[in-house]
Motif scaffolding. Structure first.
Motif, PDB file in Angstrom:
ATOM      1  N   TYR A  16      -6.579   2.305   2.701  1.00 57.10           N
ATOM      2  CA  TYR A  16      -5.340   2.610   1.999  1.00 57.10           C
ATOM      3  C   TYR A  16      -5.602   2.876   0.519  1.00 57.10           C
ATOM      4  O   TYR A  16      -6.680   2.600   0.008  1.00 57.10           O
ATOM      5  CB  TYR A  16      -4.371   1.419   2.103  1.00 57.10           C
ATOM      6  CG  TYR A  16      -3.972   1.096   3.512  1.00 57.10           C
ATOM      7  CD1 TYR A  16      -2.874   1.705   4.097  1.00 57.10           C
ATOM      8  CD2 TYR A  16      -4.707   0.187   4.268  1.00 57.10           C
ATOM      9  CE1 TYR A  16      -2.503   1.406   5.401  1.00 57.10           C
ATOM     10  CE2 TYR A  16      -4.346  -0.107   5.575  1.00 57.10           C
ATOM     11  CZ  TYR A  16      -3.246   0.506   6.132  1.00 57.10           C
ATOM     12  OH  TYR A  16      -2.892   0.216   7.426  1.00 57.10           O
ATOM     13  N   HIS A  17      -4.568   3.345  -0.144  1.00 53.85           N
ATOM     14  CA  HIS A  17      -4.478   3.341  -1.591  1.00 53.85           C
ATOM     15  C   HIS A  17      -3.262   2.495  -1.934  1.00 53.85           C
ATOM     16  O   HIS A  17      -2.274   2.513  -1.199  1.00 53.85           O
ATOM     17  CB  HIS A  17      -4.298   4.741  -2.164  1.00 53.85           C
ATOM     18  CG  HIS A  17      -5.544   5.552  -2.147  1.00 53.85           C
ATOM     19  ND1 HIS A  17      -5.536   6.921  -2.072  1.00 53.85           N
ATOM     20  CD2 HIS A  17      -6.852   5.199  -2.202  1.00 53.85           C
ATOM     21  CE1 HIS A  17      -6.784   7.373  -2.077  1.00 53.85           C
ATOM     22  NE2 HIS A  17      -7.591   6.348  -2.146  1.00 53.85           N
ATOM     23  N   GLY A  18      -3.357   1.794  -3.033  1.00 55.35           N
ATOM     24  CA  GLY A  18      -2.231   0.985  -3.474  1.00 55.35           C
ATOM     25  C   GLY A  18      -2.674  -0.069  -4.465  1.00 55.35           C
ATOM     26  O   GLY A  18      -3.868  -0.331  -4.617  1.00 55.35           O
TER      27      GLY A  18
ATOM     28  N   MET B  18       0.847  -1.196   0.000  1.00 52.16           N
ATOM     29  CA  MET B  18       0.000   0.000   0.000  1.00 52.16           C
ATOM     30  C   MET B  18       0.882   1.245   0.000  1.00 52.16           C
ATOM     31  O   MET B  18       1.909   1.296   0.676  1.00 52.16           O
ATOM     32  CB  MET B  18      -0.945   0.006   1.197  1.00 52.16           C
ATOM     33  CG  MET B  18      -1.953  -1.151   1.196  1.00 52.16           C
ATOM     34  SD  MET B  18      -3.108  -1.117  -0.189  1.00 52.16           S
ATOM     35  CE  MET B  18      -2.373  -2.273  -1.336  1.00 52.16           C
ATOM     36  N   THR B  19       0.476   2.231  -0.769  1.00 51.91           N
ATOM     37  CA  THR B  19       1.294   3.430  -0.942  1.00 51.91           C
ATOM     38  C   THR B  19       0.888   4.575  -0.022  1.00 51.91           C
ATOM     39  O   THR B  19       1.675   5.498   0.191  1.00 51.91           O
ATOM     40  CB  THR B  19       1.219   3.914  -2.402  1.00 51.91           C
ATOM     41  OG1 THR B  19      -0.154   4.144  -2.749  1.00 51.91           O
ATOM     42  CG2 THR B  19       1.825   2.892  -3.346  1.00 51.91           C
ATOM     43  N   GLN B  20      -0.337   4.514   0.506  1.00 47.51           N
ATOM     44  CA  GLN B  20      -0.809   5.622   1.346  1.00 47.51           C
ATOM     45  C   GLN B  20      -1.923   5.143   2.258  1.00 47.51           C
ATOM     46  O   GLN B  20      -2.846   4.466   1.820  1.00 47.51           O
ATOM     47  CB  GLN B  20      -1.333   6.757   0.461  1.00 47.51           C
ATOM     48  CG  GLN B  20      -1.872   7.938   1.215  1.00 47.51           C
ATOM     49  CD  GLN B  20      -2.500   8.967   0.268  1.00 47.51           C
ATOM     50  OE1 GLN B  20      -2.725   8.714  -0.905  1.00 47.51           O
ATOM     51  NE2 GLN B  20      -2.795  10.139   0.796  1.00 47.51           N
TER      52      GLN B  20
END
Length: 151
Positions: free
Chosen positions: A104-106, A89-91
């Motif tokens: 999350y975002h990813g 996950m990036t954020q």
């Protein structure tokens, strides 16, 4: 993450006592007689909820939990679920610790859930459920929540 059929649940007997108990519950319960709501099995250690919904074209906020393992099993309909290791996950976009959910975002890969198949999602598994396969459709799902710390 585990992704399998209830026909193979015996393979997971030794993995975690609560997870196996949850799989037994999925195999042995007649959910057609139950309304959509939360049901306690062993208090806060093991409970499940039933939900009916229309899935959506996308789910761009994978979720993860820290206190509970999810066992998700469709009772009717079809849906895809995005899955990825939490570290992919990036954020983090939202945290609701009181509800044991982090969003999350990813990037995710997808698996398809149909009746009889289940996904076991550990705290290290980000997951984005409720994605339509071809077009949105009505689904009914049982989500079993298993406390990570079973003692």
């Amino acid at each position: 993450m585990l992704y399998d059929s209830l026909d193979h649940m015996e393979a997971y007997q030794g993995i975690h006592p609560g997870v196996y108990r949850g799989l037994q519950l999925l195999r042995d319960t007649d959910f057609t007689r139950l309304e959509d709501q939360r049901y306690e099995v062993e208090g806060e250690r093991l409970f499940f909820f039933l939900q009916t919904y229309d899935n959506k074209p996308e789910n761009d906020t994978p979720e993860a939990h820290r206190k509970y393992i999810d066992i998700q099993c469709l009772l009717s309909g079809r849906e895809q679920m995005g899955i990825a290791p939490l570290e992919a996950m990036t954020q983090e976009v939202e945290a609701r610790p009181e509800g044991d959910i982090w969003l999350y975002h990813g990037p995710v890969d997808r698996v398809t859930l149909v009746p009889g198949r289940f996904a076991v999602l550990w705290p290290g598994d980000a997951h984005a459920p409720g994605i339509a396969v071809d077009r949105p459709e009505r689904c009914r799902k049982c989500v079993v929540k298993v406390k990570v710390d079973w003692t």
